[in-house]
Scaffold this motif. Structure first.
Motif, PDB file in Angstrom:
ATOM      1  N   SER A   3      23.965  63.739  14.102  1.00  0.00           N
ATOM      2  CA  SER A   3      24.269  64.416  15.227  1.00  0.00           C
ATOM      3  C   SER A   3      23.193  63.284  16.371  1.00  0.00           C
ATOM      4  CB  SER A   3      23.431  65.536  15.691  1.00  0.00           C
ATOM      5  OG  SER A   3      24.347  66.497  14.908  1.00  0.00           O
ATOM      6  N   GLU A  21      35.207  63.243  26.025  1.00  0.00           N
ATOM      7  CA  GLU A  21      34.988  64.047  25.012  1.00  0.00           C
ATOM      8  C   GLU A  21      36.800  63.866  24.168  1.00  0.00           C
ATOM      9  OE1 GLU A  21      34.748  68.310  26.104  1.00  0.00           O
ATOM     10  OE2 GLU A  21      32.568  68.077  26.401  1.00  0.00           O
ATOM     11  N   VAL A  24      36.074  60.431  22.165  1.00  0.00           N
ATOM     12  CA  VAL A  24      35.480  60.676  21.153  1.00  0.00           C
ATOM     13  C   VAL A  24      36.231  61.388  19.897  1.00  0.00           C
ATOM     14  CG1 VAL A  24      33.255  61.600  20.253  1.00  0.00           C
ATOM     15  CG2 VAL A  24      32.971  60.373  22.235  1.00  0.00           C
ATOM     16  N   SER A  30      33.035  64.776  17.303  1.00  0.00           N
ATOM     17  CA  SER A  30      32.903  65.711  18.387  1.00  0.00           C
ATOM     18  C   SER A  30      32.052  65.527  19.370  1.00  0.00           C
ATOM     19  CB  SER A  30      32.849  67.443  17.830  1.00  0.00           C
ATOM     20  OG  SER A  30      31.577  67.290  17.244  1.00  0.00           O
ATOM     21  N   ALA A  31      32.419  65.815  20.700  1.00  0.00           N
ATOM     22  CA  ALA A  31      31.297  65.533  21.854  1.00  0.00           C
ATOM     23  C   ALA A  31      31.288  66.458  22.808  1.00  0.00           C
ATOM     24  CB  ALA A  31      31.817  64.226  22.376  1.00  0.00           C
ATOM     25  N   VAL A  42      26.766  64.262  20.378  1.00  0.00           N
ATOM     26  CA  VAL A  42      27.975  63.791  19.569  1.00  0.00           C
ATOM     27  C   VAL A  42      27.594  63.983  18.007  1.00  0.00           C
ATOM     28  CG1 VAL A  42      29.188  61.927  18.722  1.00  0.00           C
ATOM     29  CG2 VAL A  42      28.458  61.918  20.867  1.00  0.00           C
ATOM     30  N   ILE A  54      31.677  54.714  18.978  1.00  0.00           N
ATOM     31  CA  ILE A  54      31.532  55.830  19.877  1.00  0.00           C
ATOM     32  C   ILE A  54      31.008  55.475  20.986  1.00  0.00           C
ATOM     33  CG2 ILE A  54      30.386  58.138  20.070  1.00  0.00           C
ATOM     34  CD1 ILE A  54      30.455  58.455  16.993  1.00  0.00           C
TER      35      ILE A  54
END
Length: 66
Positions: A3, A21, A24, A30-31, A42, A54
């Motif tokens: 993260s 979002e 990514v 996931s964002a 993220v 990313i």
């Protein structure tokens, strides 16, 4: 799973949230965008996608990762 919270400039509306979002998510991460803090949290698997990929995906949407 890793993260990270990235500082991102240029985001100001729901379109920005969806663009970042979505970009990514296409990488398999996931964002969560926080417009007020100008940041993106993220979560990603380093074995599948790099932090640089990313950052590049966000910058490709027209925003600046600082």
């Amino acid at each position: 799973m890793s993260s990270v919270t990235l500082k991102v400039e240029g985001m100001s509306c729901s379109h920005c949230v969806n663009a970042v979002e979505g970009a990514v998510k296409k990488l398999g991460a996931s964002a969560k965008v926080d417009l007020a803090a100008h940041s993106v949290a993220v979560d990603f698997d380093e074995a599948k996608v790099s932090l640089d990929a990313i950052k590049n995906a966000i910058e490709d949407q027209g925003y600046d990762v600082v």
